[in-house]
Design a protein around this motif. Structure first.
Motif: not given
Length: 291
Positions: A41-45, A149-150, A215-217
């Protein structure tokens, strides 16, 4: 051309059989010998950062090499009839989170941006057949611009906030206005389009083919900042409407997102068709009806 803009995500590419994001991740893990990592369930970034950091430890990978591998993979994506239908719309500005050029229908070589960005994408633009295509998360011509990535997301958000709130900081020779977007909007004068960010405040915006995960911050910050200016600071210059299209079958599982979109002044349009091609044709018809 109308004062309407589009923001289009990767799902329109999934009409054709090809490389999905999951397939791409599996290829990356295989190439860099990190198959043991679980997607879960890890966020893609964050999953991207995990793959990259483990690849560094094991193979001393250069990130540009990894992003070039991804750029080459997405370059193979083929256009389909939905891409063609989108190009027939009398809409001049089309934004996309996609790295490929299926929307343009050609593979342009030269950017038409006001700023020659190497990493981030506040101004990243290509032109084709009198339309502006804004690749807001980078493009495959410039692998290091690919936003995954983040670290890249946060750098992108920093550049966006600088442009909107404080004003862009570029050399005096550039053609970009140094005044912040929000102050230019407050003057009430005719806006000169510089960045795709401008469109979120000035054009009716139709978003589709984009899951808009949390995650699309960068995009969620932009929606929130716009809504705060409209309702909290009561800035009357924000008059445009934003629409988000979603298939009916995803509505129940997307309740949290739909509520947040409504809070951020986004009108959710539910389309009841499970066939992907028919769904996107219905979305395009709905946009035409609003022209």
């Amino acid at each position: 051309m109308t004062h309407i803009a589009l923001l289009i995500g990767n799902d329109i590419n999934n009409i054709n059989k090809g490389t999905s994001w999951n397939d791409l991740l599996m290829s990356i893990k295989k190439k860099y010998h990190v198959q043991s990592l679980e997607n879960g369930q890890k966020p893609f970034p964050m999953l991207y950062e995990e793959i990259f950091l483990n690849a560094i430890k094991q193979k001393h990978v250069d990130e540009k090499e990894l992003k070039t591998f991804i750029a080459d993979a997405v370059s193979a994506i083929q256009q389909n009839e939905i891409h063609e239908l989108i190009r027939t719309l009398p809409i001049q500005n089309i934004m996309t989170t996609n790295y490929d050029f299926s929307l343009e229908g050609i593979h342009p070589k030269i950017k038409t941006s006001l700023v020659n960005e190497t990493t981030y994408s506040v101004f990243r633009q290509y032109q084709s057949l009198n339309k502006n295509y804004w690749h807001i998360h980078g493009d495959c011509n410039n692998p290091f611009s690919i936003n995954l990535g983040y670290e890249h997301y946060c750098g992108q958000l920093q550049k966006m906030r600088e442009y909107v709130v404080n004003g862009p900081n570029y050399a005096p020779s550039t053609k970009v206005y140094k005044t912040s977007l929000i102050r230019r909007l407050q003057t009430g004068r005719q806006m000169v389009l510089q960045s795709w960010v401008d469109l979120f405040f000035t054009n009716d915006l139709h978003i589709f083919g984009l899951s808009l995960d949390f995650v699309e911050i960068d995009l969620w910050w932009l929606l929130t900042y716009r809504a705060r200016n409209k309702f909290y600071k009561k800035n009357t210059f924000i008059k445009n409407q934003i629409y988000y299209y979603i298939p009916k079958k995803y509505v129940k599982d997307s309740a949290d997102k739909i509520q947040l979109l409504a809070a951020n002044d986004v009108r959710v349009e539910i389309v009841d068709d499970e066939n992907k091609i028919k769904y996107y044709k219905a979305v395009i018809k709905s946009i035409k009806d609003k022209l």
